[in-house]
Design a protein around this motif. Structure first.
Motif, PDB file in Angstrom:
ATOM      1  N   THR A  33     -34.354  30.572   3.477  1.00  0.00           N
ATOM      2  CA  THR A  33     -35.525  29.726   3.298  1.00  0.00           C
ATOM      3  C   THR A  33     -36.136  30.008   1.927  1.00  0.00           C
ATOM      4  O   THR A  33     -36.039  31.119   1.408  1.00  0.00           O
ATOM      5  CB  THR A  33     -36.581  29.990   4.382  1.00  0.00           C
ATOM      6  N   GLU A  34     -36.740  28.994   1.344  1.00  0.00           N
ATOM      7  CA  GLU A  34     -37.429  29.195   0.080  1.00  0.00           C
ATOM      8  C   GLU A  34     -38.642  30.082   0.293  1.00  0.00           C
ATOM      9  O   GLU A  34     -39.350  29.957   1.295  1.00  0.00           O
ATOM     10  CB  GLU A  34     -37.842  27.850  -0.510  1.00  0.00           C
ATOM     11  N   PRO A  60     -31.260  24.613  -0.718  1.00  0.00           N
ATOM     12  CA  PRO A  60     -32.064  25.042   0.434  1.00  0.00           C
ATOM     13  C   PRO A  60     -32.094  23.966   1.515  1.00  0.00           C
ATOM     14  O   PRO A  60     -31.526  22.875   1.343  1.00  0.00           O
ATOM     15  CB  PRO A  60     -33.446  25.256  -0.178  1.00  0.00           C
ATOM     16  N   GLU A  61     -32.748  24.286   2.626  1.00  0.00           N
ATOM     17  CA  GLU A  61     -32.886  23.356   3.749  1.00  0.00           C
ATOM     18  C   GLU A  61     -31.523  22.840   4.202  1.00  0.00           C
ATOM     19  O   GLU A  61     -31.261  21.635   4.213  1.00  0.00           O
ATOM     20  CB  GLU A  61     -33.803  22.188   3.375  1.00  0.00           C
ATOM     21  N   SER A 135     -35.097  36.473  11.595  1.00  0.00           N
ATOM     22  CA  SER A 135     -36.256  35.620  11.342  1.00  0.00           C
ATOM     23  C   SER A 135     -36.857  35.221  12.673  1.00  0.00           C
ATOM     24  O   SER A 135     -36.183  34.586  13.504  1.00  0.00           O
ATOM     25  CB  SER A 135     -35.853  34.381  10.543  1.00  0.00           C
TER      26      SER A 135
END
Length: 442
Positions: A33-34, A60-61, A135
């Motif tokens: 993730t950013e 990303p994403e 996460s």
């Protein structure tokens, strides 16, 4: 030089290998993730290593789903669609078609479809493989998808009963490097070695640690490495006795050593080299004594690297030489057996002698077998070899003669069928070689 000049890994073959290990399962592999640095500024994005290993997709994403035998496709990549307005601000996107062409994955879908499609892909699967415990947000989302699949169980649709951490299956693949990976690692380590050579040439009393860091990292970037593999450690004098010193703000003093632990990241593969050398270009007698001991221990450790040897053998080889040397230097007076049994050397050498190296600087893979024994080395494994001695001024057990001296020597080595290849040999480590290179100046 560009990472595009290197051969492209066979990401599709890696995905097939992973699917062979979960015939009735599903693997979910998200990218990183950013991360916000401050306000509306983000840290430079770097894809998750597991995700990159399987896709080579840098945006990303994004999230990869592998569903062996699924009638609509075994491989699904969710990513950002093209958005001309956002691309004006944030840069180009591959989009769905670009991702399909780049990754060789036929089922590419918009990331906004993920929550609606993922529960369907979990249906009638026995095992769910994903990164667990890394996460909290992803773990919660994973359970939501699984619960949505479970909600249809009354209709006779099965859902995954068993959860397995992705690393259990994938990291055992990553620990053995294929020939293409080794080419990427040779490039990353070669760039790292060039930076260290340049650092030796420009180092001089009065420059700051961060100035020396800048000189080394300039070479990394000039040679095509867009990032460091980890925050560079440049510790002069007693700062070298702080293992993960990263302040890098003090002036380098005449008569001190400087320890430089720095590696370039190239094509997302890490170099990891440490060299220790005199700021003024000439080792003092005390510095020579300690340096020669650390170098001898490192050579003994490298000599212990070979297929079929335990991953612990090279650490034990380094420790044996260090213990004998500490006794010879009158730093420890106890018997060799007592020093080893009681770990008395740990006052001066407190870490292991190395670790796996690859996409991560501390790369994936277990060091022990399931029975608890140390695993055996195999061709294609890449390890660092980095013994050291640290005589901190704050350690009352340190003799005055050696106080403030911190030395670590680290090389990157690949296990071969014949023994070992030292990838970082281009970075000088013999005393005479270092002094001769530093005498040339910048």
């Amino acid at each position: 030089m560009s990472s595009h000049d290197l051969p492209r890994p066979d990401y599709a073959a890696r995905r097939r290998r992973l699917m062979e290990r979960l015939p009735d399962g599903v693997a979910i592999v998200p990218t990183a993730t950013e991360k916000s640095r401050n306000a509306d500024v983000h840290y430079p994005f770097r894809p998750d290593s597991d995700f990159w290993y399987l896709t080579g997709f840098a945006e990303p994403e994004a999230l990869l789903v592998l569903v062996p035998g699924h009638p609509d496709g075994e491989e699904w990549l969710f990513c950002r669609p093209r958005d001309p307005e956002r691309e004006i601000w944030d840069g180009r996107r591959a989009g769905l078609e670009g991702a399909r062409e780049l990754c060789g994955i036929q089922q590419t879908r918009s990331i906004v479809e993920l929550d609606s499609l993922l529960p369907e892909l979990l249906q009638n699967r026995e095992l769910l493989c994903a990164p667990l415990g890394r996460s909290a947000d992803f773990d919660a989302r994973l359970m939501l998808w699984r619960n949505q699949a479970r909600s249809r169980s009354r209709a006779g649709i099965r859902y995954p009963q068993e959860l397995v951490d992705l690393g259990f299956l994938l990291h055992e693949m990553r620990v053995i490097k294929d020939p293409v990976e080794l080419e990427h690692l040779r490039a990353a380590v070669g760039i790292s070695a060039a930076g260290h050579r340049h650092g030796m040439r420009v180092c001089r009393p009065g420059m700051t640690e961060y100035q020396l860091q800048a000189e080394i990292e300039f070479v990394f970037q000039r040679l095509g490495a867009r990032s460091v593999a980890y925050p560079s450690i440049v510790g002069g004098g007693p700062n070298a006795c702080i293992l993960h010193y990263t302040e890098n703000r003090d002036a380098l003093a005449d008569g001190d050593l400087v320890l430089v632990d720095a590696g370039a990241e190239y094509g997302n593969y890490a170099g990891d080299i440490t060299r220790s050398y005199p700021v003024n270009g000439v080792f003092s007698p005390a510095q020579r004594e300690v340096y020669a001991l650390v170098l001898a221990s490192q050579k003994a450790a490298i000599a212990a690297l070979a297929p079929g040897r335990s991953v612990a053998d090279y650490h034990e080889a380094a420790v044996a030489v260090l213990v004998d040397g500490l006794r010879d230097l009158k730093i420890l007076s106890e018997s060799r057996e007592a020093i080893l049994e009681q770990g008395l050397y740990r006052s001066f050498y407190m870490h292991r002698t190395g670790h796996w190296l690859g996409l991560d600087v501390h790369d994936a893979g277990s060091y022990r077998q399931r029975d608890g024994n140390w695993r055996m080395l195999e061709p294609g494994m890449v390890v660092t070899v980095e013994p050291g001695l640290y005589f901190s001024p704050e350690n009352p057990a340190c003799p005055e003669r050696y106080r403030g001296i911190g030395i670590r020597i680290e090389d990157d080595c690949v296990i071969t069928a014949e023994g070992v290849e030292v990838l970082s040999a281009a970075a000088p480590k013999e005393i005479d070689e270092i002094e001769a290179l530093m005498a040339l100046g910048g």
